[in-house]
Design a protein around this motif. Structure first.
Motif, PDB file in Angstrom:
ATOM      1  N   SER A   1      44.452  24.597  46.938  1.00 10.95           N
ATOM      2  CA  SER A   1      43.841  24.187  48.214  1.00 10.95           C
ATOM      3  C   SER A   1      42.495  23.521  47.974  1.00 10.95           C
ATOM      4  O   SER A   1      41.947  22.864  48.855  1.00 10.95           O
ATOM      5  CB  SER A   1      43.659  25.402  49.124  1.00 10.95           C
ATOM      6  OG  SER A   1      42.670  26.272  48.583  1.00 10.95           O
TER       7      SER A   1
ATOM      8  N   SER B   1      47.291  28.712  49.438  1.00 16.05           N
ATOM      9  CA  SER B   1      45.978  29.354  49.646  1.00 16.05           C
ATOM     10  C   SER B   1      45.309  28.856  50.932  1.00 16.05           C
ATOM     11  O   SER B   1      44.107  28.597  50.957  1.00 16.05           O
ATOM     12  CB  SER B   1      45.059  29.081  48.438  1.00 16.05           C
ATOM     13  OG  SER B   1      45.692  29.376  47.219  1.00 16.05           O
TER      14      SER B   1
ATOM     15  N   ASP C   1      43.563  35.511  45.143  1.00 14.81           N
ATOM     16  CA  ASP C   1      42.671  36.200  44.202  1.00 14.81           C
ATOM     17  C   ASP C   1      42.780  37.721  44.348  1.00 14.81           C
ATOM     18  O   ASP C   1      42.946  38.440  43.361  1.00 14.81           O
ATOM     19  CB  ASP C   1      41.212  35.760  44.410  1.00 14.81           C
ATOM     20  CG  ASP C   1      41.007  34.298  44.052  1.00 14.81           C
ATOM     21  OD1 ASP C   1      41.947  33.659  43.533  1.00 14.81           O
ATOM     22  OD2 ASP C   1      39.898  33.783  44.301  1.00 14.81           O
TER      23      ASP C   1
ATOM     24  N   LYS D   1      44.989  29.127  36.989  1.00 20.90           N
ATOM     25  CA  LYS D   1      43.607  29.554  37.275  1.00 20.90           C
ATOM     26  C   LYS D   1      42.878  29.862  35.959  1.00 20.90           C
ATOM     27  O   LYS D   1      43.108  29.176  34.965  1.00 20.90           O
ATOM     28  CB  LYS D   1      43.660  30.707  38.249  1.00 20.90           C
ATOM     29  CG  LYS D   1      44.428  30.286  39.529  1.00 20.90           C
ATOM     30  CD  LYS D   1      43.924  30.852  40.767  1.00 20.90           C
ATOM     31  CE  LYS D   1      44.734  30.302  41.918  1.00 20.90           C
ATOM     32  NZ  LYS D   1      44.112  30.498  43.192  1.00 20.90           N
TER      33      LYS D   1
HETATM   34  O1  LIG Z   1      38.396  27.170  47.739  1.00 21.14           O
HETATM   35  C1  LIG Z   1      38.046  28.208  47.164  1.00 21.14           C
HETATM   36  O2  LIG Z   1      36.899  28.683  47.285  1.00 21.14           O
HETATM   37  C2  LIG Z   1      39.042  28.903  46.339  1.00 21.14           C
HETATM   38  C3  LIG Z   1      40.393  28.659  46.505  1.00 21.14           C
HETATM   39  C4  LIG Z   1      41.441  29.388  45.769  1.00 21.14           C
HETATM   40  O3  LIG Z   1      41.985  28.511  44.799  1.00 21.14           O
HETATM   41  P1  LIG Z   1      43.403  27.751  45.007  1.00 21.14           P
HETATM   42  O4  LIG Z   1      43.344  26.978  46.252  1.00 21.14           O
HETATM   43  O5  LIG Z   1      43.489  26.921  43.777  1.00 21.14           O
HETATM   44  O6  LIG Z   1      44.461  28.828  45.071  1.00 21.14           O
HETATM   45  C5  LIG Z   1      40.880  30.619  45.049  1.00 21.14           C
HETATM   46  O7  LIG Z   1      41.821  31.098  44.111  1.00 21.14           O
HETATM   47  C6  LIG Z   1      39.577  30.319  44.355  1.00 21.14           C
HETATM   48  O8  LIG Z   1      39.070  31.456  43.698  1.00 21.14           O
HETATM   49  C7  LIG Z   1      38.531  29.901  45.359  1.00 21.14           C
END
Ligand SMILES: O=C(O)C1=C[C@@H](OP(=O)(O)O)[C@@H](O)[C@H](O)C1
Ligand SMILES: C=C(OP(=O)(O)O)C(=O)O
Length: 428
Positions: free
Chosen positions: A171, A198, A314, A341
């Motif tokens: 996201s 996400s 997360d 990740k």
């Molecule tokens: O936009 C953000 O602050 C986040 C989005 C998430 O990532 P993804 O969208 O890649 O899942 C999350 O895992 C990350 O720790 C923080």
């Protein structure tokens, strides 16, 4: 290598405050830097990911004063995209919330920029964001492998227009586009291709943009309309709420071994999607009470659950180790992007859970955890992943205790995690 052995904890009880949200800290810092006016950020997270954003902003000529405790920062906004005469190389560690948003913000700034990071950052995809920015007119080249950092960016005005972005991997690509789009010359219609992962993180983005005076038209998370030629405006003050993902470890500890644990800094009004971790714990049998600025958890016998966890990527990792203390099997699905990740978290989680005796089925986008009759002590490898270290600290709630390899890796988002965990831990 440093190791931390946690002796078995007999009881978990007490109150603990979580530090500021990583997601909000890095979004608010960037928007404060781009905004017109001065912003005082409070309860800022002091951790590696935020330090990388702060160092980048310094290199971009942004002036700010950071308090001695590093949780209060007064940022003098630029009132526009960045304009930097000398080429800059920005080292962003392994901070996705710095790499992705800065990539978009610098693509529409004046100057030449190279974005680099730790070796793992070179394996974390960014191609979908670069493809989308190129549609808006950006000039971005890959230094090594197509689709991955390091990136060379030749900044300049971007036109906006119809932009398609693949939302199925992270996201953060959409977040980055949304935050930069008001600075494009023209209006943008950002269309999501594939299933948006996400999703609740987009709400954090829209919330922060709104605080800085920019509204986005959100058509059911499928198309986002953003007016071009806008200026972010400082709200004067911006209070960063506590980190909901960081809260998950303490909530889980209370659920497994409470006692009564009160986690402050997050509560009913929390805008981070990871706060829904408390619902997952409740579904496992824990008793949860919500307050405006706190959550209280009381332990109860836990049972396994079968849940789509795409909305809490997360905090979901914390369920994987909580499952070791539940009766029956826990199945966590729709979590493919754990693989891109800090490490391949599905593989890492499966490997370390097996070390403590669990039976684990690891699929392309799911994991099934069946706890053993008796958990056994293990030296847990953490793969330079803060969440692996924090999730496996919960093994100290079993009679076997646990040894965490490289506990310092929590510095990415929670440098004093083990000290705060100790304040809840009681041994007879
Ligand atoms: O936009 C953000 O602050 C986040 C989005 C998430 O990532 P993804 O969208 O890649 O899942 C999350 O895992 C990350 O720790 C923080
Ligand atoms: C995935 C994470 O970080 P990043 O912001 O680097 O994507 C995380 O903190 O779990």
């Amino acid at each position: 290598m440093e190791q931390l052995t946690l002796d078995p904890i007999d009881r978990i009880d007490g109150e603990v405050n979580v530090p500021g949200s990583k997601s909000l800290s890095n979004r608010a810092l960037l928007l404060a830097a781009l905004a017109k006016g001065t912003t005082e950020l409070t309860n800022l997270l002091d951790s590696d990911d935020i330090r990388h954003m702060l160092n980048a902003l310094s290199a971009l000529g942004v002036e700010y004063q950071l308090s001695a405790c590093k949780t209060r920062c007064t940022v003098t906004g630029n009132g526009a995209a960045f304009n930097v005469a000398e080429p800059q190389t920005l080292f962003l560690g392994n901070a996705g919330t710095a790499m992705r948003p800065l990539c978009a913000a610098l693509a529409c700034s004046q100057g030449r920029f190279t974005l680099t990071g730790e070796p793992r950052m070179e394996e974390r995809p960014i191609g979908a964001l670069v493809d989308a920015l190129r549609q808006a007119g950006a000039h971005i080249d890959y230094q090594k492998n197509d689709g991955y950092p390091p990136l060379d960016i030749q900044g300049g005005a971007l036109k906006g227009g119809d932009i398609s972005v693949d939302g199925s991997v992270s996201s953060q690509f959409l977040t980055a586009l949304l935050m930069a789009a008001p600075l494009f010359d023209g209006d943008s219609a950002i269309r999501i291709v594939g299933e948006l992962v996400s999703k609740p993180y987009i709400d954090i983005t829209l919330h922060t943009m709104k605080a800085f005076g920019v509204e986005v038209q959100n058509d059911d998370y499928q198309v986002f309309h953003v007016r071009g030629g806008q200026t972010y405006r400082s709200p004067g003050q911006f209070m960063v709420e506590g980190d909901a993902s960081s809260a998950s470890y303490f909530l889980a500890a209370g659920a497994i071994k409470g006692g009564r644990v009160k986690v402050t800094g997050v509560g009913k009004a929390c805008i981070q999607g990871d706060i829904r971790f408390a619902d997952a714990l409740e579904a496992m049998g824990a008793k949860i009470t919500w307050f405006d600025d706190a959550i209280v958890v009381e332990g109860a016998p836990l049972h396994g659950i079968d849940m789509d966890m795409n909305h809490i990527p997360d905090a979901a990792m914390t369920i994987a180790t909580t499952a070791l203390f539940a009766k029956g099997t826990t199945r966590m699905t729709n979590i493919y992007n754990w693989r891109v990740k800090e490490t391949d978290r599905l593989a890492a989680m499966a490997c370390e859970l097996r070390k403590v005796g669990a039976t684990v089925e690891e699929g392309h986008d799911y994991i099934v955890v069946e706890p053993p009759v008796t958990l056994r002590h293990a030296d847990i490898d953490t793969y330079n992943d803060h969440r692996m270290a924090m999730c496996f600290s919960l093994l100290a709630l079993a009679p076997c205790g646990v040894t965490i390899n490289d506990p310092g890796c929590t510095a990415k988002t929670f440098p004093d995690y083990f000290e705060r965990f100790a304040t809840l831990s009681h041994r007879v």
